[in-house]
Design a protein around this motif. Structure first.
Motif, PDB file in Angstrom:
ATOM      1  N   CYS A  38     -13.497  -0.231 -35.562  1.00  0.00           N
ATOM      2  CA  CYS A  38     -14.549   0.814 -36.351  1.00  0.00           C
ATOM      3  C   CYS A  38     -15.751  -0.628 -36.394  1.00  0.00           C
ATOM      4  O   CYS A  38     -15.347  -1.716 -37.301  1.00  0.00           O
ATOM      5  CB  CYS A  38     -13.442   0.944 -37.495  1.00  0.00           C
ATOM      6  N   GLU A  40     -17.514   0.382 -38.763  1.00  0.00           N
ATOM      7  CA  GLU A  40     -18.185   0.191 -40.298  1.00  0.00           C
ATOM      8  C   GLU A  40     -17.071  -0.473 -40.941  1.00  0.00           C
ATOM      9  O   GLU A  40     -17.417  -1.181 -42.233  1.00  0.00           O
ATOM     10  CB  GLU A  40     -18.300   1.202 -40.293  1.00  0.00           C
ATOM     11  N   CYS A  41     -15.514   0.002 -41.647  1.00  0.00           N
ATOM     12  CA  CYS A  41     -15.092  -0.900 -41.948  1.00  0.00           C
ATOM     13  C   CYS A  41     -14.590  -2.257 -41.786  1.00  0.00           C
ATOM     14  O   CYS A  41     -13.433  -2.571 -42.228  1.00  0.00           O
ATOM     15  CB  CYS A  41     -14.177  -0.017 -42.858  1.00  0.00           C
ATOM     16  N   CYS A  49      -8.613   3.898 -39.866  1.00  0.00           N
ATOM     17  CA  CYS A  49     -10.536   3.277 -40.823  1.00  0.00           C
ATOM     18  C   CYS A  49      -9.879   3.128 -42.373  1.00  0.00           C
ATOM     19  O   CYS A  49      -8.871   3.586 -43.149  1.00  0.00           O
ATOM     20  CB  CYS A  49     -11.193   4.350 -40.901  1.00  0.00           C
ATOM     21  N   HIS A  60     -14.466   6.919 -38.990  1.00  0.00           N
ATOM     22  CA  HIS A  60     -15.731   6.186 -39.765  1.00  0.00           C
ATOM     23  C   HIS A  60     -16.806   7.083 -38.409  1.00  0.00           C
ATOM     24  O   HIS A  60     -16.338   7.213 -37.181  1.00  0.00           O
ATOM     25  CB  HIS A  60     -16.300   4.532 -39.662  1.00  0.00           C
TER      26      HIS A  60
HETATM   27 ZN   LIG Z   1     -13.836   2.626 -39.949  1.00  0.00          ZN
END
Ligand SMILES: [Zn+2]
Ligand SMILES: [Zn+2]
Length: 101
Positions: A38, A40-41, A49, A60
């Motif tokens: 991921c 995003e994180c 996540c 995400h």
């Molecule tokens: Zn994530």
């Protein structure tokens, strides 16, 4: 303590957790989005996540889109706003034979 009688009388039903889409009938043994990392994180492939606060189930959006781009996840047949499956974890009853092996 006598627990034996109680256990013998119990129906052995095993709950299996799978992932299903609320909008269409797609089901997965585990969520395909977990196969990609991921962005995003920064969760690595194979890790869920990381959400700031308890969020329940989910990945995400960018991770979903990456998984779709890499062919792990199909687009949802139902009319969802972004083409992602609205996935959630559900428990299904596994066949009893499996539990006895
Ligand atoms: Zn994530
Ligand atoms: Zn779907």
């Amino acid at each position: 303590m006598k627990t034996r009688e109680k256990r013998a009388g119990q129906r052995s039903a095993v709950l299996l957790h799978i992932v299903a889409c609320k909008a269409c009938s797609a089901e997965w043994q585990s969520d395909p989005a977990i196969r990609v990392a991921c962005s995003e994180c920064k969760a690595e492939a194979g890790q869920p996540c990381r959400w700031q606060r308890p969020h329940g189930y989910g990945f995400h959006m960018r991770r979903d889109l990456l998984a779709m781009r890499e062919g792990h996840l199909s687009a949802c047949d139902a009319l969802t706003w972004d083409g992602r499956h609205s996935r959630h974890a559900i428990a299904v009853t596994a066949p009893v034979q499996l539990a006895l092996i």
